[in-house]
Write an enzyme that holds these catalytic residues in place. Structure first.
Site, short mmCIF file in Angstrom:
data_model
loop_
_atom_site.label_atom_id
_atom_site.label_comp_id
_atom_site.label_asym_id
_atom_site.label_seq_id
_atom_site.Cartn_x
_atom_site.Cartn_y
_atom_site.Cartn_z
N GLN A 197 0.83 -1.22 0.00
CA GLN A 197 0.00 0.00 0.00
C GLN A 197 0.87 1.26 0.00
O GLN A 197 0.49 2.28 -0.58
CB GLN A 197 -0.92 0.01 1.23
N ASP A 238 -7.61 0.87 11.95
CA ASP A 238 -8.80 0.13 11.51
C ASP A 238 -9.81 -0.05 12.63
O ASP A 238 -11.00 -0.23 12.39
CB ASP A 238 -8.41 -1.22 10.94
N ASN A 248 -3.97 -1.59 13.27
CA ASN A 248 -3.69 -0.99 11.96
C ASN A 248 -2.88 -2.01 11.15
O ASN A 248 -2.60 -3.12 11.62
CB ASN A 248 -2.94 0.35 12.13
O1 MRU Z 1 -5.66 -3.86 4.28
P1 MRU Z 1 -5.98 -2.40 4.10
O2 MRU Z 1 -5.24 -1.78 2.96
O3 MRU Z 1 -7.46 -2.17 4.05
O4 MRU Z 1 -5.44 -1.70 5.42
C1 MRU Z 1 -5.61 -0.33 5.58
C2 MRU Z 1 -4.97 0.22 6.78
O5 MRU Z 1 -4.41 -0.49 7.58
C3 MRU Z 1 -5.10 1.69 7.01
O6 MRU Z 1 -3.99 2.19 7.68
C4 MRU Z 1 -6.35 1.92 7.89
O7 MRU Z 1 -7.47 1.31 7.31
C5 MRU Z 1 -6.62 3.36 8.08
S1 MRU Z 1 -7.20 4.10 6.58
C6 MRU Z 1 -7.58 5.71 6.88
#
Ligand code: MRU
Length: 346
Positions: A197, A238, A248
């Site tokens: 990401q 999250d 997170n």
């Molecule tokens: O697996 P993902 O890409 O959905 O994980 C996202 C994250 O861990 C972000 O840091 C979290 O959702 C915060 S987004 C504002």
């Protein structure tokens, strides 16, 4: 010269009849929006990570409920509500960790439970409100976070907690956007294995706003901190428990441990919709484990082998490693159950 911040990147667009989802599996090589006109499609888009990031997942699910109501009321079946409830249950199973998903679905359910005269108009208005409120919350968090750390020389972020992960503007990246509008700051982004990401989304998103960012391998974080280049780690969340423990992206906990060792401060930026007041601490947060195939090199996937992979995609950072939690309604320094309670909104 004041740098104007605009919304250049959108994960989700609602047309009134369809949800357009930027396929984040293809960014940055391809910028492709796909149209979804059913709750099942939206559920699959979340599970497969076409759309990802806690607030964006919640917003997408809310529009998924609108699409469900559109379909089932349109078919004029007497049991349309039961069918919508089944779609809500399906959406709730798309991913387990981000509480924003369940928060948004509960809001949509509450609208239907009030038996509005025009259910479709009522749920559409609620989904659009959830979307708009998220953008407003992000802007407020950006200013609050930037106020807190003015004067810093460098920051490190992890995963993507930006416009791509939200209704727009971002959480951790909202602070970075606001900060960059005020002063020069060196921004580092961890690549965020295994899904990348940071490498694929965060540095691209920042570059769309003209914000320079330096990518590092996740394993370079300790050495970066040791160099003295960063004052703060800034991440999203999250799910945050009532005592401030924060789930997170996997690797966040490691960064918090490293930050403590190096005298670097650690900020979690998330809207109120990410706080789960029903759980006392982070031990109750379900941590998603995804397909080992996302991690294993192809040669181990294609044949029987002794090589396995364990692929938890989130971890929990204990509150005592967090310097500040920033939400749209306030900043909590050194979070604990007592200090977090101040954020509780009636
Ligand atoms: O697996 P993902 O890409 O959905 O994980 C996202 C994250 O861990 C972000 O840091 C979290 O959702 C915060 S987004 C504002």
């Amino acid at each position: 010269m004041t740098k104007q911040m605009r919304l250049s990147v959108e994960a989700l667009k609602w047309t009134g009849a369809k949800l357009q989802v930027l396929d984040q599996r293809k960014v940055p090589e391809q910028i492709v929006y796909q149209d979804f006109d059913s709750a099942a499609g939206v559920s699959e888009a979340i599970a497969s990570m076409r759309v990802r990031g806690a607030p964006a997942i919640g917003i997408a699910a809310a529009y998924g409920v609108v699409l469900s109501v559109m379909k089932h009321t349109g078919e004029k079946t007497p049991d349309w509500r039961a069918r919508v409830d089944a779609d809500i249950d399906m959406l709730a199973k798309s991913r387990p960790t981000a509480v924003n998903l369940f928060w948004a679905l509960n809001r949509m359910k509450a609208v239907l439970d009030a038996s509005p005269a025009e259910p479709l108009a009522a749920v559409a208005a609620e989904a659009e409100l959830i979307h708009a409120d998220d953008i407003a919350a992000n802007r407020a968090m950006g200013e609050r976070g930037a106020d807190l750390i003015g004067g810093v020389k460098g920051v490190l972020t992890h995963c993507n907690a930006g416009a791509l992960a939200t209704g727009g503007y971002g959480t951790a990246l909202s602070v970075i956007r606001s900060l960059y509008a005020r002063q020069p700051v060196k921004v580092f982004a961890g690549e965020t294995r295994p899904w990348l990401q940071g490498a694929r989304l965060t540095v691209w998103e920042l570059s769309q706003d003209g914000i320079p960012a330096t990518l590092i391998a996740d394993s370079a974080a300790a050495w970066l901190m040791r160099s003295g280049a960063i004052d703060w780690v800034i991440v999203g969340a999250d799910r945050i428990a009532a005592n401030g423990d924060a789930a997170n992206k996997i690797g966040t906990y490691a960064l918090a441990v490293l930050a403590r060792q190096h005298g670097v401060k650690f900020m979690v930026v998330a809207p109120n919709s990410t706080i789960d007041w029903t759980i006392a601490d982070g031990s109750r947060i379900e941590i998603e484990e995804r397909d080992p195939a996302e991690l294993l090199p192809a040669c181990y996937r294609e044949q029987e082998t002794l090589v396995k992979a364990w692929n938890p995609v989130f971890d929990v950072t204990p509150a005592d490693l967090i310097s500040a939690i920033v939400t749209e309604s306030g900043v909590v320094l050194n979070p604990s159950a007592e200090s977090m309670a101040r954020l509780k909104i009636a």
